[in-house]
Design a protein around this motif. Structure first.
Motif, PDB file in Angstrom:
ATOM      1  N   ASP A  53      76.209  97.036  78.892  1.00  0.00           N
ATOM      2  CA  ASP A  53      77.202  97.822  78.154  1.00  0.00           C
ATOM      3  C   ASP A  53      78.345  96.955  77.626  1.00  0.00           C
ATOM      4  OD1 ASP A  53      75.762 100.155  78.516  1.00  0.00           O
ATOM      5  OD2 ASP A  53      77.051 100.925  80.124  1.00  0.00           O
ATOM      6  N   ALA A  54      78.817  96.025  78.436  1.00  0.00           N
ATOM      7  CA  ALA A  54      79.909  95.139  78.015  1.00  0.00           C
ATOM      8  C   ALA A  54      79.466  94.264  76.840  1.00  0.00           C
ATOM      9  CB  ALA A  54      80.371  94.275  79.187  1.00  0.00           C
ATOM     10  N   LEU A  55      78.246  93.766  76.899  1.00  0.00           N
ATOM     11  CA  LEU A  55      77.724  92.954  75.797  1.00  0.00           C
ATOM     12  C   LEU A  55      77.520  93.799  74.545  1.00  0.00           C
ATOM     13  CD1 LEU A  55      75.206  90.831  77.838  1.00  0.00           C
ATOM     14  CD2 LEU A  55      77.187  89.935  76.594  1.00  0.00           C
ATOM     15  N   LYS A  56      77.029  95.002  74.732  1.00  0.00           N
ATOM     16  CA  LYS A  56      76.782  95.899  73.595  1.00  0.00           C
ATOM     17  C   LYS A  56      78.078  96.218  72.862  1.00  0.00           C
ATOM     18  CE  LYS A  56      73.469  98.933  73.892  1.00  0.00           C
ATOM     19  NZ  LYS A  56      72.663 100.142  74.188  1.00  0.00           N
ATOM     20  N   GLN A  57      79.176  96.352  73.605  1.00  0.00           N
ATOM     21  CA  GLN A  57      80.477  96.616  72.987  1.00  0.00           C
ATOM     22  C   GLN A  57      80.905  95.475  72.075  1.00  0.00           C
ATOM     23  OE1 GLN A  57      83.438  97.772  75.845  1.00  0.00           O
ATOM     24  NE2 GLN A  57      82.246  99.532  76.517  1.00  0.00           N
ATOM     25  N   ARG A  58      80.411  94.273  72.330  1.00  0.00           N
ATOM     26  CA  ARG A  58      80.700  93.114  71.484  1.00  0.00           C
ATOM     27  C   ARG A  58      79.645  92.916  70.398  1.00  0.00           C
ATOM     28  NH1 ARG A  58      84.836  89.569  73.593  1.00  0.00           N
ATOM     29  NH2 ARG A  58      84.370  88.263  71.811  1.00  0.00           N
ATOM     30  N   GLY A  59      78.657  93.813  70.360  1.00  0.00           N
ATOM     31  CA  GLY A  59      77.644  93.749  69.318  1.00  0.00           C
ATOM     32  C   GLY A  59      76.428  92.915  69.661  1.00  0.00           C
ATOM     33  N   VAL A  60      76.204  92.685  70.950  1.00  0.00           N
ATOM     34  CA  VAL A  60      75.053  91.892  71.385  1.00  0.00           C
ATOM     35  C   VAL A  60      74.186  92.763  72.287  1.00  0.00           C
ATOM     36  CG1 VAL A  60      74.314  89.874  72.690  1.00  0.00           C
ATOM     37  CG2 VAL A  60      76.314  89.727  71.216  1.00  0.00           C
ATOM     38  N   GLU A  61      72.908  92.858  71.938  1.00  0.00           N
ATOM     39  CA  GLU A  61      71.989  93.663  72.734  1.00  0.00           C
ATOM     40  C   GLU A  61      70.862  92.800  73.281  1.00  0.00           C
ATOM     41  OE1 GLU A  61      70.833  97.560  71.405  1.00  0.00           O
ATOM     42  OE2 GLU A  61      72.316  97.443  69.801  1.00  0.00           O
ATOM     43  N   ARG A  68      54.880  94.487  72.404  1.00  0.00           N
ATOM     44  CA  ARG A  68      55.012  93.886  71.076  1.00  0.00           C
ATOM     45  C   ARG A  68      56.053  92.771  70.986  1.00  0.00           C
ATOM     46  NH1 ARG A  68      55.765  98.588  67.018  1.00  0.00           N
ATOM     47  NH2 ARG A  68      55.121  96.999  65.532  1.00  0.00           N
ATOM     48  N   ASN A  69      56.948  92.697  71.962  1.00  0.00           N
ATOM     49  CA  ASN A  69      58.056  91.746  71.896  1.00  0.00           C
ATOM     50  C   ASN A  69      58.228  90.985  73.196  1.00  0.00           C
ATOM     51  OD1 ASN A  69      58.912  92.783  69.327  1.00  0.00           O
ATOM     52  ND2 ASN A  69      59.891  94.472  70.388  1.00  0.00           N
ATOM     53  N   ALA A  70      58.714  89.770  73.074  1.00  0.00           N
ATOM     54  CA  ALA A  70      59.172  89.010  74.235  1.00  0.00           C
ATOM     55  C   ALA A  70      60.642  89.383  74.458  1.00  0.00           C
ATOM     56  CB  ALA A  70      59.036  87.519  73.976  1.00  0.00           C
ATOM     57  N   TRP A  71      61.200  88.972  75.593  1.00  0.00           N
ATOM     58  CA  TRP A  71      62.620  89.183  75.831  1.00  0.00           C
ATOM     59  C   TRP A  71      63.407  88.539  74.709  1.00  0.00           C
ATOM     60  CZ3 TRP A  71      65.115  91.957  79.504  1.00  0.00           C
ATOM     61  CH2 TRP A  71      64.353  92.411  80.579  1.00  0.00           C
ATOM     62  N   GLY A  72      64.535  89.110  74.358  1.00  0.00           N
ATOM     63  CA  GLY A  72      65.340  88.523  73.306  1.00  0.00           C
ATOM     64  C   GLY A  72      66.754  89.060  73.297  1.00  0.00           C
ATOM     65  N   VAL A  73      67.520  88.526  72.365  1.00  0.00           N
ATOM     66  CA  VAL A  73      68.908  88.921  72.191  1.00  0.00           C
ATOM     67  C   VAL A  73      69.120  89.175  70.711  1.00  0.00           C
ATOM     68  CG1 VAL A  73      71.320  88.233  72.495  1.00  0.00           C
ATOM     69  CG2 VAL A  73      69.598  87.464  74.132  1.00  0.00           C
ATOM     70  N   VAL A  74      69.775  90.281  70.382  1.00  0.00           N
ATOM     71  CA  VAL A  74      70.005  90.669  68.996  1.00  0.00           C
ATOM     72  C   VAL A  74      71.497  90.859  68.784  1.00  0.00           C
ATOM     73  CG1 VAL A  74      69.518  92.406  67.240  1.00  0.00           C
ATOM     74  CG2 VAL A  74      67.788  91.854  68.933  1.00  0.00           C
ATOM     75  N   VAL A  75      71.980  90.381  67.643  1.00  0.00           N
ATOM     76  CA  VAL A  75      73.376  90.583  67.269  1.00  0.00           C
ATOM     77  C   VAL A  75      73.424  91.718  66.253  1.00  0.00           C
ATOM     78  CG1 VAL A  75      75.394  89.552  66.173  1.00  0.00           C
ATOM     79  CG2 VAL A  75      73.964  88.175  67.690  1.00  0.00           C
ATOM     80  N   THR A  76      74.268  92.699  66.504  1.00  0.00           N
ATOM     81  CA  THR A  76      74.400  93.856  65.631  1.00  0.00           C
ATOM     82  C   THR A  76      75.189  93.493  64.382  1.00  0.00           C
ATOM     83  OG1 THR A  76      74.440  95.265  67.591  1.00  0.00           O
ATOM     84  CG2 THR A  76      75.210  96.245  65.537  1.00  0.00           C
ATOM     85  N   LYS A  77      74.667  93.900  63.229  1.00  0.00           N
ATOM     86  CA  LYS A  77      75.326  93.625  61.960  1.00  0.00           C
ATOM     87  C   LYS A  77      76.716  94.256  61.940  1.00  0.00           C
ATOM     88  CE  LYS A  77      74.713  93.697  57.070  1.00  0.00           C
ATOM     89  NZ  LYS A  77      73.772  93.256  56.106  1.00  0.00           N
ATOM     90  N   GLY A  78      77.695  93.469  61.512  1.00  0.00           N
ATOM     91  CA  GLY A  78      79.061  93.939  61.422  1.00  0.00           C
ATOM     92  C   GLY A  78      79.841  93.885  62.721  1.00  0.00           C
ATOM     93  N   SER A  79      79.232  93.383  63.768  1.00  0.00           N
ATOM     94  CA  SER A  79      79.888  93.340  65.074  1.00  0.00           C
ATOM     95  C   SER A  79      80.800  92.122  65.197  1.00  0.00           C
ATOM     96  CB  SER A  79      78.850  93.293  66.188  1.00  0.00           C
ATOM     97  OG  SER A  79      78.173  92.047  66.164  1.00  0.00           O
ATOM     98  N   GLU A  80      81.583  92.130  66.250  1.00  0.00           N
ATOM     99  CA  GLU A  80      82.436  90.987  66.557  1.00  0.00           C
ATOM    100  C   GLU A  80      81.599  89.722  66.751  1.00  0.00           C
ATOM    101  OE1 GLU A  80      86.054  89.183  66.924  1.00  0.00           O
ATOM    102  OE2 GLU A  80      85.697  91.289  66.464  1.00  0.00           O
ATOM    103  N   ALA A  81      80.445  89.874  67.382  1.00  0.00           N
ATOM    104  CA  ALA A  81      79.570  88.727  67.617  1.00  0.00           C
ATOM    105  C   ALA A  81      79.045  88.146  66.304  1.00  0.00           C
ATOM    106  CB  ALA A  81      78.400  89.133  68.500  1.00  0.00           C
TER     107      ALA A  81
END
Length: 87
Positions: A53-61, A68-81
């Motif tokens: 949740d803390a990471l998501k608030q900064r735009g990182v999921e 279909r997917n391996a583990w990963g990290v996504v940056v949300t468009k328009g976020s602080e990150a």
């Protein structure tokens, strides 16, 4: 949840957060976060949720592994990150 501590470290870095920043935002001790990131601790579900949740608030999921997917990290468009990454 954190199959690899590297996923959490990468997510925190993308969010532009120090260990102290993320620990504070998640309401946990820095020593707890350090143990998780170093793979020395298997965190409680409540701790994992607080970190996510803390990471998501900064735009990182964190994207969990699926068929279909391996583990990963996504940056949300328009976020602080994303703004940090474009500097």
């Amino acid at each position: 949840m954190f199959r690899s501590a590297r996923i959490l470290v990468a997510a925190r870095a993308l969010a532009g957060m120090s260990q102290a920043d993320l620990a504070s935002a998640a309401g946990i001790a820095v020593s707890v976060l350090q143990a998780i990131e170093q793979g020395r601790s298997d965190p409680r579900l409540s701790t994992v949720i607080a970190l996510v949740d803390a990471l998501k608030q900064r735009g990182v999921e964190i994207i969990p592994e699926s068929d279909r997917n391996a583990w990963g990290v996504v940056v949300t468009k328009g976020s602080e990150a994303e703004k940090l990454g474009s500097k």
